[in-house]
Design an enzyme around this catalytic site. Structure first.
Site, short mmCIF file in Angstrom:
data_model
loop_
_atom_site.label_atom_id
_atom_site.label_comp_id
_atom_site.label_asym_id
_atom_site.label_seq_id
_atom_site.Cartn_x
_atom_site.Cartn_y
_atom_site.Cartn_z
N SER A 440 2.91 7.75 -12.22
CA SER A 440 4.22 7.12 -12.42
C SER A 440 4.50 6.93 -13.90
O SER A 440 5.66 6.80 -14.29
CB SER A 440 4.28 5.72 -11.83
N HIS A 461 6.39 13.24 -8.12
CA HIS A 461 6.34 11.77 -8.10
C HIS A 461 6.99 11.23 -6.84
O HIS A 461 8.20 11.33 -6.65
CB HIS A 461 7.07 11.25 -9.36
N GLU A 473 10.60 12.93 -7.10
CA GLU A 473 10.97 13.35 -8.45
C GLU A 473 9.99 14.44 -8.88
O GLU A 473 8.78 14.20 -8.91
CB GLU A 473 10.81 12.12 -9.35
N ASN A 511 12.11 5.31 -12.66
CA ASN A 511 11.51 4.10 -13.24
C ASN A 511 12.12 3.74 -14.58
O ASN A 511 12.19 2.58 -14.96
CB ASN A 511 9.99 4.28 -13.38
P1 NAD Z 1 -4.65 3.25 -5.15
O1 NAD Z 1 -5.51 2.44 -6.05
O2 NAD Z 1 -4.14 2.68 -3.89
O3 NAD Z 1 -5.40 4.61 -4.78
C1 NAD Z 1 -6.13 5.38 -5.68
C2 NAD Z 1 -7.24 6.05 -4.89
O4 NAD Z 1 -7.87 7.03 -5.70
C3 NAD Z 1 -8.33 5.09 -4.42
O5 NAD Z 1 -8.55 5.25 -3.04
C4 NAD Z 1 -9.54 5.52 -5.23
O6 NAD Z 1 -10.76 5.34 -4.52
C5 NAD Z 1 -9.25 6.98 -5.44
N1 NAD Z 1 -9.97 7.55 -6.59
C6 NAD Z 1 -10.16 7.01 -7.80
N2 NAD Z 1 -10.88 7.84 -8.58
C7 NAD Z 1 -11.13 8.94 -7.85
C8 NAD Z 1 -11.83 10.15 -8.08
N3 NAD Z 1 -12.43 10.38 -9.26
N4 NAD Z 1 -11.90 11.07 -7.09
C9 NAD Z 1 -11.32 10.82 -5.91
N5 NAD Z 1 -10.64 9.69 -5.61
C10 NAD Z 1 -10.56 8.76 -6.58
O7 NAD Z 1 -3.44 3.74 -6.08
P2 NAD Z 1 -2.00 4.25 -5.62
O8 NAD Z 1 -1.06 3.14 -5.64
O9 NAD Z 1 -2.15 5.09 -4.42
O10 NAD Z 1 -1.63 5.17 -6.88
C11 NAD Z 1 -2.17 6.44 -7.07
C12 NAD Z 1 -1.35 7.20 -8.08
O11 NAD Z 1 -0.01 7.27 -7.65
C13 NAD Z 1 -1.30 6.60 -9.47
O12 NAD Z 1 -1.27 7.63 -10.42
C14 NAD Z 1 0.01 5.83 -9.46
O13 NAD Z 1 0.57 5.69 -10.75
C15 NAD Z 1 0.86 6.76 -8.66
N6 NAD Z 1 2.02 6.14 -8.00
C16 NAD Z 1 1.93 4.92 -7.43
C17 NAD Z 1 3.04 4.37 -6.83
C18 NAD Z 1 2.94 3.03 -6.16
O14 NAD Z 1 3.99 2.46 -5.82
N7 NAD Z 1 1.77 2.50 -5.92
C19 NAD Z 1 4.24 5.07 -6.79
C20 NAD Z 1 4.29 6.34 -7.38
C21 NAD Z 1 3.19 6.86 -7.98
#
Ligand code: NAD
Length: 730
Positions: A440, A461, A473, A511
């Site tokens: 993000s 995204h 996006e 965003n």
């Molecule tokens: P989250 O913490 O819920 O999930 C991340 C997952 O990645 C976890 O399950 C973790 O165990 C896993 N992980 C970490 N390191 C790893 C590795 N080396 N190999 C494999 N798995 C690994 O986070 P999220 O909210 O799902 O966000 C994930 C991504 O999406 C981020 O880049 C975030 O910026 C982006 N994002 C989040 C949102 C939101 O609203 N939460 C919206 C858009 C984009």
């Protein structure tokens, strides 16, 4: 080839088949209405024809009116568009009324039965036409959707659907169908009284023909003497209660900013007091009124015409099909789990990877829970659940990624972790695999450095929750190639979401606009503006959530994290110190938002909001003099809209259609406006520049009109005039 053709059978039944050749679903155009009109005349005049069945040559009946028609009528009509729209609408009424009367005289004698046979989905005029027929047969096709969704794009059913449905079912029963655009499958549509019979698909035509030949009674109840509206007309006690309730509901839900719902209610109320033909005329007048409102044309343009154009690849590079067959989703957290779900639902094979098997399984369990919910609501079957689950391989083994043609990475928001994962993935995948990150906040061009071939690296995204949010996006890094863009867009098409394609810049597009909205709300709290005024002003201008509720939903600690990272990246130019003071204090107080059951709002034990948190006033005193609600609204709208303009200036947005569609689908930007650029065109760039510069004098330079807006204001230009759809923004 005409869209409607007629085949007169030896049995005396004329079958009129609707089949628009080059479309997957039938849509009504001006030309096709004339053809249908001619065929009806022919059938009614031909003594060998005993009755008519109107059906479709496709497995669906029709998707509705081609809304481009309404736009073109208005444009072609010169200086009297209202008259042209009214006459067009009345032309439709005459044709449908001809079907309904079917040659009967004023004593209701004579006439030929006309049945509609719907093989599948029937929407908008695709249902209004059947409603004018004497009996509606629908094939038992659970995937079919039947209803009148016009309200969703800012209009209401204007081809008699409003008047007929209310007379058929009563105002109360018709209201969810008309006011919410609720769609039903055939069985539910029958239970609701919209269609008359549901039959096996292979018996559809025969059943309709048999009914036509059975010499049925065909006079509509409202054409009989002594007709009474089900549930009571407005001046009867029961009817009165319906209308009082409906008015309150409409005003509560629309906050007065959507003209269509109110006009619909007026058409229903006034129409209920007069004979049927006068009611149709009233419906046509209110329909014209709505079509003449700039809000409805902006909504149609963004939510129908341009949304569909983007879904169909308006901005896709002209390359061969890039349909995704096997996707690797890395990170099975909140986002990864949702991405795996929507991919598997689209029939794509998914490898879902996380650090531990437990985490990967937890991600897959999200799909299990989703399907179980679908089964309990009768929207899915146990077989479908098994099929979808069988497509997801939850594992820790990167080797399973072999053969993937797309990777979507959704691990922690940390460049180091993302780089490590990128290298690990690319050691297994082939050179043609496209690598997408769901970041993000991190620049795509930076993350691409960890990839072997930056041309094949891109941002996809998603918004949270992935299964509900319709916008995706797609972000091009500096070196992202066309193939990666085409792949991303084909994937978004497969999972049935709406894409926008933007260039890489801080916070991309959505965003970038929504963060200033939240910040402006928090800034006002610090200034002493009553939090309730901030929240209500936002809702009254059509935002789905006030800024304080929004930050509670997305969480205060995420806001703190983003603020800290932005400050590091921007250094002295960082503009939001005042906002951070409030945000950081909230975080220190443990008020992290809804997930902590404590934020700008107070929550009960079950996590339900119970009102704004009163403790906030102890720290940020509410000032004695409060600003005007309009000023608060202008601040909240302009902070978003000016960012959208800057995104065009900086070539982040390449097409204003994407800016408008993305704003409504991505963060719910006042949908009545058609999006930030439609809003600017509605109020006019000269007024917008003046108003925002006034805000700049009072509240700071963030409101200063960007050079592009100044220039357009000076020249009296509009955004849709200057940046013609498809033309590259410059
Ligand atoms: P989250 O913490 O819920 O999930 C991340 C997952 O990645 C976890 O399950 C973790 O165990 C896993 N992980 C970490 N390191 C790893 C590795 N080396 N190999 C494999 N798995 C690994 O986070 P999220 O909210 O799902 O966000 C994930 C991504 O999406 C981020 O880049 C975030 O910026 C982006 N994002 C989040 C949102 C939101 O609203 N939460 C919206 C858009 C984009």
């Amino acid at each position: 080839m005409n869209d409607f053709t007629m085949n007169k059978g030896a049995d005396g039944v004329a079958v009129i088949t609707w089949d628009v050749r080059d479309k997957s679903m039938n849509v009504m155009t001006r030309a096709s209405m004339l053809v249908l009109d001619g065929l009806i005349d022919d059938a009614l005049a031909d003594d060998a024809v005993k009755g008519v069945v109107i059906t479709s040559g496709k497995d669906t009946f029709a998707g509705g009116m081609d809304l481009n028609v309404l736009a073109s009528i208005r444009e072609e009509a010169g200086d009297d568009p209202a008259r042209a729209l009214f006459e067009f609408t009345m032309g439709g009424h005459h044709m449908l009324r001809k079907i309904e009367r079917a040659g009967m005289d004023d004593k209701n004698k004579g006439g030929k039965p006309i049945a509609a046979a719907l093989p599948g989905t029937a929407l908008g005029i695709g249902l209004e036409l059947p409603l004018a027929c004497h009996r509606i047969f629908a094939a038992d096709n659970p995937k079919a959707k039947i209803g009148l969704p016009e309200i969703m794009v800012g209009i209401f059913p204007g081809a008699g659907g409003t008047t007929r449905l209310v007379r058929k079912m009563g105002a109360m029963a018709a209201s969810p169908l008309l006011l919410e655009g609720r769609l039903n499958d055939p069985k539910k549509a029958k239970m609701a009284g919209v269609v008359d019979e549901v039959v096996a698909p292979d018996e559809l035509l025969d059943a309709a023909k048999a009914w036509v030949l059975s010499e049925p009674a065909i006079v509509k109840p409202w054409d009989e003497k002594g007709y009474k509206m089900p549930g009571g007309a407005p001046y009867h006690p029961a009817g009165f209660m319906t209308f009082v309730g409906a008015s309150a509901m409409v005003n509560g839900k629309t906050k007065g900013v959507y003209p269509a719902a109110k006009a619909l209610l007026s058409a229903v109320y006034e129409g209920a007091l007069v004979p049927f033909d006068t009611a149709l005329k009233i419906e046509a007048r209110w329909f014209t009124h709505v079509l003449m409102n700039p809000s409805s044309s902006a909504m149609i343009r963004s939510l129908f015409i341009n949304k569909e154009a983007l879904e169909k690849g308006a901005v896709r590079p002209d390359l061969e099909d890039q349909t995704v067959r096997k996707v690797g989703v890395i990170g099975a957290g909140m986002m990864g789990a949702g991405i795996a779900l929507v991919s598997a639902l689209a029939g794509i094979e998914v490898v879902l990877i996380d650090n531990t098997q437990e985490a990967a399984d937890k991600g897959k369990a999200y799909t299990t829970a989703y399907m179980d919910k679908g089964i309990s609501r009768k929207k899915a079957t146990p077989e479908k659940k098994e099929q979808v689950l069988a497509l997801i391989n939850a594992t820790t083994g990167y080797a399973a990624l072999a053969g993937c043609d797309l990777i979507v990475e959704a691990v922690f928001e940390d460049p180091g972790v993302k780089a490590e994962v990128t290298a690990k993935v690319q050691a297994v995948t082939g050179p043609d695999c496209i690598f997408a990150t769901n970041t993000s906040t991190l620049p795509i061009s930076q993350l691409a450095k960890a990839a072997g071939d930056p041309e094949k690296f891109i941002g996809i995204h998603f918004f949270s929750p992935v299964d509900k949010m319709m916008l995706v996006e797609v972000i091009k890094g500096q070196k992202t190639g066309d193939l990666a863009v085409a792949k991303a867009l084909d994937y978004v098409r497969q999972i049935r979401k709406t894409p926008i394609v933007v260039n890489d810049a801080r916070f991309f597009y959505a965003n970038r606009c929504i963060i200033p909205y939240i910040n402006e709300g928090i800034r006002m709290v610090k200034e002493g503006v009553a939090p309730a005024l901030v929240e209500n002003a936002a809702k009254l201008v059509g935002m789905p959530l006030g800024p304080l509720q929004l930050v509670d939903e997305t969480s205060i600690d995420l806001g703190v994290k983003i603020a800290k990272a932005t400050k590091v990246a921007m250094g002295d130019a960082y503009p939001d110190g005042a906002v951070d003071e409030v945000l950081f204090w909230m975080a220190e107080e443990g008020r992290l938002g809804r997930k902590a059951k404590a934020g700008f709002y107070a929550y009960d034990e079950k996590g339900k909001r119970s009102g704004l948190w009163e403790g906030l006033a102890g720290k940020y005193t509410v000032a004695e003099t409060q600003p005007d609600v309009t000023e608060v609204q202008h601040r909240l709208l302009f902070v978003q809209v000016l960012e959208a303009v800057r995104a065009v200036e900086e070539d982040v947005l390449m097409d204003i259609r994407e800016g408008d569609v993305g704003a409504i689908l991505g963060w719910g930007f006042a949908p009545w406006s058609g999006g930030p650029f439609s809003w600017l065109d509605m109020v006019g760039t000269p007024w917008a520049a003046e108003a925002t510069n006034l805000l700049a004098e009072q509240h700071g330079e963030r409101f200063r009109a960007p050079a592009l807006l100044e220039e357009m204001a000076a020249k009296g230009q509009s955004f849709y005039g200057r940046f013609r759809p498809g033309a590259k923004a410059a």
